[in-house]
Design a protein around this motif. Sequence first.
Motif, PDB file in Angstrom:
ATOM      1  N   GLY A   1       0.291 -12.036   4.997  1.00  0.00           N
ATOM      2  CA  GLY A   1      -0.205 -12.628   6.124  1.00  0.00           C
ATOM      3  C   GLY A   1      -0.986 -12.600   7.392  1.00  0.00           C
ATOM      4  N   LEU A   2      -1.719 -11.074   6.859  1.00  0.00           N
ATOM      5  CA  LEU A   2      -2.508 -10.706   8.250  1.00  0.00           C
ATOM      6  C   LEU A   2      -4.410 -10.812   7.354  1.00  0.00           C
ATOM      7  N   ASP A   3      -5.665 -10.638   8.526  1.00  0.00           N
ATOM      8  CA  ASP A   3      -6.179  -9.959   8.184  1.00  0.00           C
ATOM      9  C   ASP A   3      -6.938  -8.855   7.765  1.00  0.00           C
ATOM     10  N   PRO A   4      -7.684  -8.333   7.341  1.00  0.00           N
ATOM     11  CA  PRO A   4      -8.130  -7.049   7.671  1.00  0.00           C
ATOM     12  C   PRO A   4      -8.140  -5.965   8.455  1.00  0.00           C
ATOM     13  N   LEU A   5      -8.560  -6.892   9.391  1.00  0.00           N
ATOM     14  CA  LEU A   5      -8.292  -6.072  10.682  1.00  0.00           C
ATOM     15  C   LEU A   5      -7.031  -5.659  11.113  1.00  0.00           C
ATOM     16  N   ALA A   6      -6.593  -6.807  11.175  1.00  0.00           N
ATOM     17  CA  ALA A   6      -4.429  -6.745  11.128  1.00  0.00           C
ATOM     18  C   ALA A   6      -4.190  -5.326  10.431  1.00  0.00           C
ATOM     19  N   GLU A   7      -4.354  -5.610   9.097  1.00  0.00           N
ATOM     20  CA  GLU A   7      -4.651  -4.239   8.040  1.00  0.00           C
ATOM     21  C   GLU A   7      -3.991  -3.557   8.661  1.00  0.00           C
TER      22      GLU A   7
ATOM     23  N   VAL B   1       0.935  -1.406  -0.534  1.00  0.00           N
ATOM     24  CA  VAL B   1       0.041  -0.062   0.358  1.00  0.00           C
ATOM     25  C   VAL B   1       0.762   1.262  -0.151  1.00  0.00           C
ATOM     26  N   LEU B   2       0.743   2.190  -0.816  1.00  0.00           N
ATOM     27  CA  LEU B   2       1.063   3.679  -0.923  1.00  0.00           C
ATOM     28  C   LEU B   2       0.701   4.148  -0.484  1.00  0.00           C
ATOM     29  N   LEU B   3       0.876   4.807   1.131  1.00  0.00           N
ATOM     30  CA  LEU B   3       0.480   6.077   1.599  1.00  0.00           C
ATOM     31  C   LEU B   3       0.987   7.333   0.958  1.00  0.00           C
ATOM     32  N   GLY B   4       2.076   7.310   1.128  1.00  0.00           N
ATOM     33  CA  GLY B   4       1.924   9.260   1.227  1.00  0.00           C
ATOM     34  C   GLY B   4       3.572   8.896   0.322  1.00  0.00           C
ATOM     35  N   GLU B   5       4.456  10.630   0.192  1.00  0.00           N
ATOM     36  CA  GLU B   5       5.279  10.961  -0.645  1.00  0.00           C
ATOM     37  C   GLU B   5       6.264   9.802   0.311  1.00  0.00           C
ATOM     38  N   ARG B   6       6.552   9.979   1.965  1.00  0.00           N
ATOM     39  CA  ARG B   6       7.652   9.609   2.688  1.00  0.00           C
ATOM     40  C   ARG B   6       6.218   8.902   4.098  1.00  0.00           C
ATOM     41  N   ILE B   7       7.549   8.128   4.222  1.00  0.00           N
ATOM     42  CA  ILE B   7       7.250   7.504   6.204  1.00  0.00           C
ATOM     43  C   ILE B   7       8.346   7.514   6.790  1.00  0.00           C
ATOM     44  N   ASP B   8       8.042   8.651   8.207  1.00  0.00           N
ATOM     45  CA  ASP B   8       9.601   8.486   8.918  1.00  0.00           C
ATOM     46  C   ASP B   8       9.322   7.599   9.772  1.00  0.00           C
ATOM     47  N   THR B   9      10.463   6.639   9.203  1.00  0.00           N
ATOM     48  CA  THR B   9       9.942   5.334  10.216  1.00  0.00           C
ATOM     49  C   THR B   9      11.423   5.818  11.875  1.00  0.00           C
TER      50      THR B   9
ATOM     51  N   ARG C   1      -3.352   2.097  10.350  1.00  0.00           N
ATOM     52  CA  ARG C   1      -3.696   3.224  11.034  1.00  0.00           C
ATOM     53  C   ARG C   1      -2.495   3.850  12.385  1.00  0.00           C
ATOM     54  N   SER C   2      -1.537   3.340  12.585  1.00  0.00           N
ATOM     55  CA  SER C   2      -0.794   3.229  13.651  1.00  0.00           C
ATOM     56  C   SER C   2       1.267   3.737  12.737  1.00  0.00           C
ATOM     57  N   ILE C   3       1.136   3.988  11.465  1.00  0.00           N
ATOM     58  CA  ILE C   3       1.353   4.298  10.251  1.00  0.00           C
ATOM     59  C   ILE C   3       1.362   5.984  10.335  1.00  0.00           C
ATOM     60  N   ALA C   4      -0.244   5.667  10.194  1.00  0.00           N
ATOM     61  CA  ALA C   4      -0.500   7.076   9.160  1.00  0.00           C
ATOM     62  C   ALA C   4      -0.081   8.047   9.855  1.00  0.00           C
ATOM     63  N   PRO C   5       0.066   8.467  10.695  1.00  0.00           N
ATOM     64  CA  PRO C   5       0.597   9.619  11.323  1.00  0.00           C
ATOM     65  C   PRO C   5       1.757   9.900  10.822  1.00  0.00           C
ATOM     66  N   ARG C   6       2.792   8.707  10.946  1.00  0.00           N
ATOM     67  CA  ARG C   6       3.944   9.466  10.763  1.00  0.00           C
ATOM     68  C   ARG C   6       4.258   9.454   9.027  1.00  0.00           C
TER      69      ARG C   6
END
Length: 271
Positions: free
Chosen positions: A63-69, A19-27, A74-79
């Motif tokens: 290997g994740l179900d839709p809920l886990a995905e 899934v491409l979320l945005g320009e960059r992800i701050d890890t 959601r946990s990565i979205a703020p970054r």
Amino acid sequence: MADLPDAEPLQRPLTARAVLLGERIDTAGLERRDALATAPLAFRVGDDGMAVVFRYGVVVLIGLDPLAEDEVLRSIAPRVIAPFGPREEETARLAPAQGAEERIDAEGLVRIADRSSDRLLVVAFALAKSAVLAHHERQVAEVLDSIEPWARDLAQRGRRHGGRRAVIRLIGQALLVEHRVSTRVAVGEKPDLLWDRPDLERLYARLETEYELDERAEILNRKLGLIGQTARLMTDLIDTERSLHLEAAIVILIVAEIGLTLFQMARGWAH
């Protein structure tokens, strides 16, 4: 590199989704003590799932179900820096190789020997690059579509389409896409882990062929070259028009000054 708990055999088919979320992800700060890898960041999710976070804006979920995905996203979205509206996605189904060599079969299943984290990372690399390419292909297509009316009017009517401000916006859009695509991700570069695991090169090569990564990157670069060339042509035409307008204004001023001088001379003779 640590392996997932049931790393040796792949007992059941798995779904891998990029899934491409945005320009960059701050890890920064996402590092974990149980991380499977750090570049890109990979970590376990649940008992047998895996998430891979690429700094250039892609998250690969395996290997994740839709809920886990949804929970991971959601946990990565703020970054996410400069998130995208429509998210580009790429999905693959992973299945056991069943004693045969690793391959992509006629049904599109990616058959792998086991579920080691290294092997799943190779799949993640290919899916992430394919998702980024798909996004860039859509961006470049939009720019080329906006350039077409301008080129058609220039060819048929001998003048550019739209006003000067619209052309400048078009130039900016073209240059922005060219910059984003050329600096985003080096599609031609192989994953660093292949230096330590040369036995996985064949799997990566087959994934690279399946998703046509090299061919798509080459076509994209040719289109980017056309966009850059068109942007420079637009700039030259605007500069030429401005020079012509300036020259015309100077000529008008000279003619006006000559006319005024002749008028004053005529009045002097009249008196």
